[in-house]
Design an enzyme around this catalytic site. Sequence first.
Site, PDB file in Angstrom:
ATOM      1  N   TYR A 157       1.441  11.143 -32.079  1.00 45.70           N
ATOM      2  CA  TYR A 157       2.432  10.183 -32.557  1.00 45.70           C
ATOM      3  C   TYR A 157       2.709   9.145 -31.467  1.00 45.70           C
ATOM      4  O   TYR A 157       2.903   9.497 -30.311  1.00 45.70           O
ATOM      5  CB  TYR A 157       3.737  10.892 -32.936  1.00 45.70           C
ATOM      6  CG  TYR A 157       3.544  11.963 -33.984  1.00 45.70           C
ATOM      7  CD1 TYR A 157       2.832  11.693 -35.145  1.00 45.70           C
ATOM      8  CD2 TYR A 157       4.066  13.244 -33.811  1.00 45.70           C
ATOM      9  CE1 TYR A 157       2.638  12.672 -36.105  1.00 45.70           C
ATOM     10  CE2 TYR A 157       3.875  14.227 -34.775  1.00 45.70           C
ATOM     11  CZ  TYR A 157       3.164  13.933 -35.905  1.00 45.70           C
ATOM     12  OH  TYR A 157       2.969  14.909 -36.853  1.00 45.70           O
ATOM     13  N   HIS A 230       5.901   7.714 -37.183  1.00 37.33           N
ATOM     14  CA  HIS A 230       6.893   8.614 -36.570  1.00 37.33           C
ATOM     15  C   HIS A 230       8.049   7.825 -35.967  1.00 37.33           C
ATOM     16  O   HIS A 230       8.536   8.143 -34.882  1.00 37.33           O
ATOM     17  CB  HIS A 230       6.202   9.479 -35.506  1.00 37.33           C
ATOM     18  CG  HIS A 230       6.674  10.910 -35.483  1.00 37.33           C
ATOM     19  ND1 HIS A 230       7.689  11.329 -34.666  1.00 37.33           N
ATOM     20  CD2 HIS A 230       6.267  12.010 -36.158  1.00 37.33           C
ATOM     21  CE1 HIS A 230       7.874  12.638 -34.834  1.00 37.33           C
ATOM     22  NE2 HIS A 230       7.033  13.068 -35.749  1.00 37.33           N
TER      23      HIS A 230
HETATM   24  C1  GCO Z   1       4.687  15.162 -40.058  1.00 35.88           C
HETATM   25  C2  GCO Z   1       5.791  15.237 -39.077  1.00 35.88           C
HETATM   26  C3  GCO Z   1       5.865  16.424 -38.167  1.00 35.88           C
HETATM   27  C4  GCO Z   1       7.120  16.407 -37.319  1.00 35.88           C
HETATM   28  C5  GCO Z   1       7.570  17.804 -37.022  1.00 35.88           C
HETATM   29  C6  GCO Z   1       8.851  17.831 -36.207  1.00 35.88           C
HETATM   30  O1  GCO Z   1       4.641  14.156 -40.730  1.00 35.88           O
HETATM   31  O2  GCO Z   1       3.940  16.115 -40.176  1.00 35.88           O
HETATM   32  O3  GCO Z   1       6.116  14.010 -38.543  1.00 35.88           O
HETATM   33  O4  GCO Z   1       4.727  16.642 -37.395  1.00 35.88           O
HETATM   34  O5  GCO Z   1       6.901  15.718 -36.133  1.00 35.88           O
HETATM   35  O6  GCO Z   1       7.744  18.502 -38.204  1.00 35.88           O
HETATM   36  O7  GCO Z   1       9.086  19.106 -35.751  1.00 35.88           O
HETATM   37 MG    MG Z   2       5.897  12.582 -40.226  1.00 35.77          MG
END
Ligand code: GCO
Ligand code: MG
Length: 422
Positions: A157, A230
């Site tokens: 991210y 994100h």
């Molecule tokens: C996604 C999410 C997750 C989150 C996570 C936080 O779209 O899969 O953004 O990867 O970052 O659930 O703990």
């Molecule tokens: Mg996400």
Amino acid sequence: MAITLRDVRAICTAPAGINLIVVKVETSEPGLYGLGCATFAYRHKAVACLIDDYLKPLLVGREVARIEDIWQTMNHNAYWRNGPVENNAISGVDMALWDIKGKMANMPVYDLLGGKCREAAAVYRHADAPTLEGLAEKVRAFMSDGVRHVRVQWGGYGGKPVREYAPVPNTQPSLLSGAYGGKEVREFAPVDMQDGVYYDPDGYVRSSVILFESLRKELGYEIELLHDVHERIAPSEAIRLAKALEPYRLFFLEDILSPEQGEWFRQVRAQCAIPLAQGELFNNPHEWERLVADRLIDFIRVHISQIGGITPARKLAAQCEAYGIRTAWHGPGDVSPVGHAANVHLDLACPNFGIQEWSGINDILMEVFPGSPELRGGYVYLNGKAGLGIDLDEKLAAKYPCDGGVTRWTQTRLPDGTSHQP
Ligand code: GCO
Ligand code: MG
């Protein structure tokens, strides 16, 4: 005689190294119980305390068939409502009650919800790599397994953390050459920076355009590509990125704005037609109300336990259906297999299902949670058993205790050291 709630308990376990919280509701009927997901990985003790010390005394003796009434009672009981701790605890009980109701009716939950609209749920998988060659290879591997939707991230991210990787240069590197050029961000930063995970929003935005340009050249347009921003960039950068990525025909672009900046979606919408997905951080209905009613997003992506379980999620799905918005429930590693099962029951029963995020359930999780949904090709399937169709091996779960330490990856910072949402 009515079947009543005899016990409610939080079970914390981390078989895959991620804290999971599962709620077990036992009833006055011997052997009849239900499971629900209450996973808030980074505050698991707070959720467990709420379940064991506050919800149990509130709920023991109530009639388990009255799901809606119990949901409303839990939601009103603390006077102050919503928030991740409260909603996850409520979700644990709510899903367990749907599981119990399904077992009582001898029907899978999707049948209680109106029945299947499809046999299985199409999924998107995750591909992430430090180089573009590596990323293209991972997407190709998914394609040869029959997967038709892949989320692509070039280095996690927000791109590669700039403490380990340098920012993208202005000049476009040759396609699939992979490496980022440029200088170590520390050279631009004030001295004595605090510890944290540093990233460079500007470098990330520019590299994301290169990422999609090269992947489309390499792979063509048969494969559906997705991407998760994100909420790592400023609103005006979000507009710029959405416009720049529009020609690459993404299936959706996720979380380009933080929930606090949702009003900016109007401007993104006015300037381009890229499909937008939003919602994993939502826990209050006000957060989606305008986005849905004004058709500012294309996919609703809430984390079902984070909004309070199946009861509010099925209403949200129906609300979205009226506005042409599809579902794409959050399905990361910090959802328990019980929560993944709840996602898929809704996926099968909702006409406006869009796609299911599938981070995968590994072999250890499968053992701890027998009956978990199963992936075959690009689809995830349920087993057709009554209720949610999933169980928990408590003895095995106890062998994987949760970690109570300080969360590190969320200590995100901008290049000048400013703390930023992760
Ligand atoms: C996604 C999410 C997750 C989150 C996570 C936080 O779209 O899969 O953004 O990867 O970052 O659930 O703990
Ligand atoms: Mg996400």
